[in-house]
Scaffold this motif. Sequence first.
Motif, PDB file in Angstrom:
ATOM      1  N   GLN A  79       3.353  -1.183  41.539  1.00 58.90           N
ATOM      2  CA  GLN A  79       4.565  -1.971  41.717  1.00 58.90           C
ATOM      3  C   GLN A  79       5.737  -1.409  40.912  1.00 58.90           C
ATOM      4  O   GLN A  79       6.868  -1.384  41.391  1.00 58.90           O
ATOM      5  N   LEU A  80       5.464  -0.954  39.693  1.00 59.99           N
ATOM      6  CA  LEU A  80       6.536  -0.356  38.889  1.00 59.99           C
ATOM      7  C   LEU A  80       7.088   0.899  39.567  1.00 59.99           C
ATOM      8  O   LEU A  80       8.295   1.110  39.603  1.00 59.99           O
ATOM      9  N   GLY A  81       6.208   1.708  40.120  1.00 55.52           N
ATOM     10  CA  GLY A  81       6.646   2.892  40.848  1.00 55.52           C
ATOM     11  C   GLY A  81       7.474   2.527  42.066  1.00 55.52           C
ATOM     12  O   GLY A  81       8.512   3.142  42.346  1.00 55.52           O
ATOM     13  N   PHE A  82       7.029   1.521  42.805  1.00 58.55           N
ATOM     14  CA  PHE A  82       7.741   1.043  43.990  1.00 58.55           C
ATOM     15  C   PHE A  82       9.154   0.598  43.617  1.00 58.55           C
ATOM     16  O   PHE A  82      10.132   0.968  44.278  1.00 58.55           O
ATOM     17  N   ILE A  83       9.259  -0.154  42.541  1.00 59.47           N
ATOM     18  CA  ILE A  83      10.569  -0.654  42.103  1.00 59.47           C
ATOM     19  C   ILE A  83      11.441   0.482  41.589  1.00 59.47           C
ATOM     20  O   ILE A  83      12.606   0.618  41.986  1.00 59.47           O
ATOM     21  N   ASP A  84      10.885   1.321  40.714  1.00 57.86           N
ATOM     22  CA  ASP A  84      11.673   2.397  40.088  1.00 57.86           C
ATOM     23  C   ASP A  84      12.089   3.493  41.068  1.00 57.86           C
ATOM     24  O   ASP A  84      13.184   4.036  40.951  1.00 57.86           O
ATOM     25  N   ILE A  85      11.217   3.811  42.019  1.00 57.18           N
ATOM     26  CA  ILE A  85      11.479   4.949  42.901  1.00 57.18           C
ATOM     27  C   ILE A  85      12.176   4.549  44.202  1.00 57.18           C
ATOM     28  O   ILE A  85      13.001   5.296  44.717  1.00 57.18           O
ATOM     29  N   LEU A  86      11.885   3.372  44.714  1.00 56.85           N
ATOM     30  CA  LEU A  86      12.456   2.963  46.004  1.00 56.85           C
ATOM     31  C   LEU A  86      13.490   1.844  45.909  1.00 56.85           C
ATOM     32  O   LEU A  86      14.617   1.987  46.368  1.00 56.85           O
ATOM     33  N   VAL A  87      13.089   0.730  45.344  1.00 53.43           N
ATOM     34  CA  VAL A  87      13.930  -0.473  45.390  1.00 53.43           C
ATOM     35  C   VAL A  87      15.194  -0.335  44.546  1.00 53.43           C
ATOM     36  O   VAL A  87      16.307  -0.527  45.045  1.00 53.43           O
ATOM     37  N   SER A  88      15.038  -0.010  43.275  1.00 51.28           N
ATOM     38  CA  SER A  88      16.196   0.039  42.381  1.00 51.28           C
ATOM     39  C   SER A  88      17.255   1.045  42.824  1.00 51.28           C
ATOM     40  O   SER A  88      18.443   0.697  42.889  1.00 51.28           O
ATOM     41  N   PRO A  89      16.878   2.292  43.150  1.00 52.82           N
ATOM     42  CA  PRO A  89      17.922   3.228  43.585  1.00 52.82           C
ATOM     43  C   PRO A  89      18.660   2.777  44.850  1.00 52.82           C
ATOM     44  O   PRO A  89      19.878   2.924  44.943  1.00 52.82           O
ATOM     45  N   LEU A  90      17.933   2.205  45.807  1.00 53.45           N
ATOM     46  CA  LEU A  90      18.580   1.757  47.044  1.00 53.45           C
ATOM     47  C   LEU A  90      19.546   0.604  46.769  1.00 53.45           C
ATOM     48  O   LEU A  90      20.691   0.624  47.221  1.00 53.45           O
ATOM     49  N   PHE A  91      19.109  -0.376  46.011  1.00 47.22           N
ATOM     50  CA  PHE A  91      19.981  -1.516  45.727  1.00 47.22           C
ATOM     51  C   PHE A  91      21.162  -1.111  44.846  1.00 47.22           C
ATOM     52  O   PHE A  91      22.263  -1.659  44.999  1.00 47.22           O
ATOM     53  N   THR A  92      20.969  -0.148  43.954  1.00 45.88           N
ATOM     54  CA  THR A  92      22.065   0.361  43.129  1.00 45.88           C
ATOM     55  C   THR A  92      23.140   0.975  44.004  1.00 45.88           C
ATOM     56  O   THR A  92      24.348   0.724  43.818  1.00 45.88           O
TER      57      THR A  92
END
Length: 100
Positions: free
Chosen positions: A83-96
Motif C-alpha cells: 500500500q505504501l508503494g501504491f500511494i508513493d509511486i502512483l497515487v501521490s504523484p498523480l494527485f500532486t
Amino acid sequence: KGRVSSESFLKTDEALSTDQMLLLQVVTHACDISNPAKEGWVYMRWTQNVLEEFFAQGDKEAELGLPVSMFMDRKTTNIAKCQLGFIDILVSPLFTELAK
C-alpha cells in the motif's frame, strides 16, 4: 505529465480535442486509484476488497500451476509495504500533478 504541463495544453484548436480526451482519461484514472484519498474506513474497506480479489487470482494461478503474479500471493504479500508503494509511486504523484 509532460503534455498536461506544456504551454499549449488546451490552448490550440488542433490540440483541444486530444487534450480534452487525455484530461478525461487522467481524471478517470485518478478516480480509479483514489481510495487512499478517502476517509480511513472507506480506504480500508476498499483495500480489503481489492486485496481479496488479488489473492483470489493468486490462488487460482497457483491452483493451475502457474507462477503467482506479484502482489497476488496471500502468503508472501506484505500488505502495508504494498500500500505504501501504491500511494508513493502512483497515487501521490498523480494527485500532486492534478492539483497544479
